[in-house]
Motif scaffolding. Structure first.
Motif, short mmCIF file in Angstrom:
data_model
loop_
_atom_site.label_atom_id
_atom_site.label_comp_id
_atom_site.label_asym_id
_atom_site.label_seq_id
_atom_site.Cartn_x
_atom_site.Cartn_y
_atom_site.Cartn_z
N ASN A 23 -0.11 -33.89 -95.62
CA ASN A 23 -0.97 -33.13 -94.73
C ASN A 23 -1.72 -34.12 -93.84
OD1 ASN A 23 -2.59 -31.34 -93.44
ND2 ASN A 23 -3.30 -30.31 -95.29
N LYS A 24 -1.57 -33.98 -92.55
CA LYS A 24 -2.21 -34.88 -91.61
C LYS A 24 -3.49 -34.31 -91.02
CE LYS A 24 2.12 -37.15 -90.27
NZ LYS A 24 3.01 -37.51 -89.16
N ASP A 25 -3.92 -33.16 -91.49
CA ASP A 25 -5.16 -32.57 -90.98
C ASP A 25 -6.35 -33.34 -91.53
OD1 ASP A 25 -3.67 -30.73 -89.70
OD2 ASP A 25 -3.97 -29.13 -91.16
N GLU A 26 -7.29 -33.63 -90.69
CA GLU A 26 -8.51 -34.32 -91.09
C GLU A 26 -9.62 -33.30 -91.26
OE1 GLU A 26 -9.28 -37.23 -88.14
OE2 GLU A 26 -7.70 -38.59 -88.79
N ILE A 27 -10.38 -33.48 -92.34
CA ILE A 27 -11.47 -32.56 -92.62
C ILE A 27 -12.73 -33.35 -92.91
CG2 ILE A 27 -9.96 -30.75 -93.52
CD1 ILE A 27 -10.71 -31.59 -96.29
N ALA A 28 -13.85 -32.70 -92.72
CA ALA A 28 -15.17 -33.28 -93.02
C ALA A 28 -15.92 -32.32 -93.91
CB ALA A 28 -15.95 -33.56 -91.74
N LEU A 29 -16.90 -32.85 -94.63
CA LEU A 29 -17.71 -32.05 -95.54
C LEU A 29 -19.16 -32.12 -95.08
CD1 LEU A 29 -17.77 -30.31 -98.06
CD2 LEU A 29 -18.10 -32.37 -99.41
N VAL A 30 -19.68 -30.99 -94.61
CA VAL A 30 -21.03 -30.91 -94.08
C VAL A 30 -21.82 -29.95 -94.97
CG1 VAL A 30 -22.47 -30.34 -92.09
CG2 VAL A 30 -20.17 -31.30 -91.75
N LEU A 31 -23.00 -30.39 -95.43
CA LEU A 31 -23.84 -29.61 -96.32
C LEU A 31 -25.07 -29.13 -95.57
CD1 LEU A 31 -23.73 -31.86 -99.51
CD2 LEU A 31 -22.19 -30.01 -98.85
N PHE A 32 -25.38 -27.85 -95.71
CA PHE A 32 -26.58 -27.25 -95.12
C PHE A 32 -27.60 -27.05 -96.24
CE2 PHE A 32 -23.08 -26.22 -92.40
CZ PHE A 32 -23.60 -26.33 -91.12
N GLY A 33 -28.75 -27.72 -96.15
CA GLY A 33 -29.72 -27.70 -97.23
C GLY A 33 -31.01 -27.00 -96.86
N THR A 34 -32.09 -27.49 -97.45
CA THR A 34 -33.41 -26.90 -97.24
C THR A 34 -34.31 -27.89 -96.51
OG1 THR A 34 -34.18 -27.73 -99.39
CG2 THR A 34 -33.14 -25.56 -99.36
N ASP A 35 -35.60 -27.57 -96.47
CA ASP A 35 -36.54 -28.45 -95.76
C ASP A 35 -36.66 -29.81 -96.45
OD1 ASP A 35 -36.99 -26.47 -93.96
OD2 ASP A 35 -38.76 -25.67 -95.00
N GLY A 36 -36.34 -29.87 -97.74
CA GLY A 36 -36.44 -31.13 -98.45
C GLY A 36 -35.18 -31.97 -98.40
N THR A 37 -34.18 -31.55 -97.61
CA THR A 37 -32.93 -32.30 -97.53
C THR A 37 -33.14 -33.61 -96.77
OG1 THR A 37 -31.70 -30.24 -97.53
CG2 THR A 37 -30.53 -32.21 -96.78
N MET A 57 -11.90 -37.32 -92.00
CA MET A 57 -10.82 -38.19 -92.46
C MET A 57 -9.83 -37.36 -93.26
SD MET A 57 -12.77 -40.32 -95.49
CE MET A 57 -13.95 -40.97 -94.33
N LEU A 58 -8.74 -37.99 -93.64
CA LEU A 58 -7.73 -37.29 -94.41
C LEU A 58 -8.25 -36.95 -95.80
CD1 LEU A 58 -4.54 -39.36 -93.50
CD2 LEU A 58 -5.15 -37.10 -92.67
N ASP A 60 -8.44 -36.58 -99.83
CA ASP A 60 -7.91 -37.36 -100.94
C ASP A 60 -8.54 -36.86 -102.23
OD1 ASP A 60 -10.47 -38.25 -100.69
OD2 ASP A 60 -9.95 -40.24 -99.93
N PHE A 61 -8.27 -37.57 -103.33
CA PHE A 61 -8.79 -37.15 -104.63
C PHE A 61 -10.31 -37.29 -104.72
CE2 PHE A 61 -4.34 -37.94 -105.81
CZ PHE A 61 -4.07 -36.75 -106.48
N ASP A 62 -10.88 -38.25 -104.01
CA ASP A 62 -12.33 -38.41 -104.04
C ASP A 62 -13.04 -37.17 -103.49
OD1 ASP A 62 -11.97 -40.92 -105.10
OD2 ASP A 62 -12.07 -41.94 -103.14
N LEU A 63 -12.47 -36.58 -102.44
CA LEU A 63 -13.06 -35.37 -101.87
C LEU A 63 -13.00 -34.22 -102.87
CD1 LEU A 63 -14.24 -33.76 -99.52
CD2 LEU A 63 -11.90 -33.38 -98.71
N LEU A 64 -11.88 -34.08 -103.56
CA LEU A 64 -11.75 -33.01 -104.56
C LEU A 64 -12.74 -33.21 -105.70
CD1 LEU A 64 -7.86 -32.67 -104.72
CD2 LEU A 64 -9.48 -31.31 -103.39
N GLU A 65 -12.93 -34.46 -106.13
CA GLU A 65 -13.89 -34.73 -107.20
C GLU A 65 -15.31 -34.44 -106.75
OE1 GLU A 65 -13.29 -38.68 -108.51
OE2 GLU A 65 -11.33 -38.29 -109.41
N ASP A 66 -15.64 -34.74 -105.50
CA ASP A 66 -16.97 -34.45 -104.99
C ASP A 66 -17.24 -32.95 -104.97
OD1 ASP A 66 -17.44 -37.09 -104.70
OD2 ASP A 66 -17.11 -37.17 -102.53
N ILE A 67 -16.24 -32.19 -104.56
CA ILE A 67 -16.42 -30.74 -104.49
C ILE A 67 -16.60 -30.15 -105.88
CG2 ILE A 67 -15.27 -28.57 -103.86
CD1 ILE A 67 -14.00 -30.04 -101.52
N GLU A 68 -15.84 -30.66 -106.87
CA GLU A 68 -15.88 -30.09 -108.21
C GLU A 68 -17.08 -30.57 -109.03
OE1 GLU A 68 -12.19 -30.95 -110.06
OE2 GLU A 68 -11.03 -29.60 -108.79
#
Length: 354
Positions: A23-37, A57-58, A60-68
């Protein structure tokens, strides 16, 4: 990223492998938090309460581990987001003592209305086999409920992992057996009280007297109960208890044909199976005249399609078309390339929490 587990055969050995689709699609992970973020990108009114956990970026397993592991799920409660971890979910689960079928009380059968019946099955409760004392006790309860026209309100749990239910147990007595019939009842949260406006208040859709009489005549003509004038009794013209299940009949037909003719295709559905759920011939004949009146009094009018309005029709230049400038070829080329760049990332197939 798709992961398919399979076995790799190498003539004399079998090796478990994992096959990944590139898979050549690049994805990013953006978190929406609170006032204390803590947000290093925050400046003025820009990027407040937003954290870029991972840049484009592409995957990988690190992204899956972060999500889980690192990202804690939450539920929206009004304008707030309440975090809810797996530990909370395990502690929230109801822990029962095991299988249970206990009587909470009794009430008149008329108090349990049929519209309260829930669930996708009906359970029949019998005494344990070869237990004479249990059979006598259950039989006494069944006959007492039947004589008093009452039912039992019970608490039912299939096992210790299942959520408990509240249901009603009806007495069921036949000439060759007797039992309790259990049907699930709703809790308070399962009930919905919907309020609909009356059709009588709508002058536009108010039916005429002729239309009401036509519908009444149609309902009377399609009645499946036939009255015998001699005995003054009602006869069921469509006895469902004496009609075999068409699904089973079709299954038995296919099994028999496959056993006798294993290499031939399955036969078409037999005509008597089609006729099982057809209305009685007498009812069909009686309803023809009321149906013709219904067609006359309730004509079908084809709805006209609304003209499609485009932006050019809404935002017209009051000064005329002379001052409108159409984009040149170079401008159209730049605009097309910009669109191509905007929609080149196809990350919708890869789950990204926001």
């Amino acid at each position: 990223m798709k992961n398919d587990r399979m076995l790799l055969s190498l003539r004399t050995a079998v090796v478990p492998i994992n096959v990944f689709a590139e898979n050549k699609d690049e994805i990013a992970l953006v978190l929406f938090g609170t006032d204390g973020t803590d947000n290093p990108l925050s400046g003025g009114d820009q990027y407040q309460n937003i954290t870029v956990h991972r840049h484009l970026m592409l995957p990988d397993f690190d992204l899956l581990e972060d999500i889980e592991s690192k990202i804690q799920p939450g539920f929206r409660y009004g304008s707030d987001i309440v975090p809810f971890s797996k530990v909370d979910e395990e502690q929230m689960k109801y822990k029962s003592e095991g299988k249970c079928f206990s009587v909470l009380g009794f009430c008149k059968s008329s108090q349990v209305q049929r519209r309260f019946f829930m669930g996708n099955q009906v359970l029949k409760v019998f005494a344990a086999r070869d237990d004479e004392a249990a059979a006598v006790a259950l039989s006494s309860l069944i006959h007492a409920l039947n004589d008093l026209d009452m039912v039992a309100i019970v608490r039912y749990a299939y096992d210790k992992r299942a959520n408990p239910q509240v249901g009603v147990a009806f007495p069921h007595i036949k000439h060759n057996y007797e039992c309790l019939v259990y049907v699930q009842l709703p809790f308070m949260e399962d009930l919905r009280q919907y309020m609909f406006s009356s059709l009588k208040n709508s002058k536009k859709h108010a039916p005429t007297e002729a239309q009401l009489n036509a519908v009444d005549a149609l309902i009377d003509s399609m009645s499946l109960a036939k009255k015998d004038e001699k005995t003054n009794t009602l006869e069921d013209m469509f006895p469902t208890t004496k009609i075999p299940n068409p699904r089973f009949q079709r299954l038995f037909q296919c099994l028999l044909h496959r056993a006798l003719h294993p290499r031939e295709p399955l036969p078409p559905i037999q005509q008597h199976i089609w006729n099982m759920l057809n209305p009685p011939t007498e009812v069909t004949k009686k309803s023809q005249i009321p149906l013709s009146k219904i067609k006359t009094l309730f004509p079908l009018i084809e709805a006209k399609k609304k003209d499609q309005v485009i932006a050019q029709d809404v935002f017209q230049d009051k000064l005329g078309d002379s001052r409108r400038k159409s984009p040149t070829g170079r401008q159209r080329g730049c605009f097309a390339s910009t669109l191509a760049q905007c929609f080149s990332v196809r990350s919708i197939r890869d789950w990204v929490p926001f």
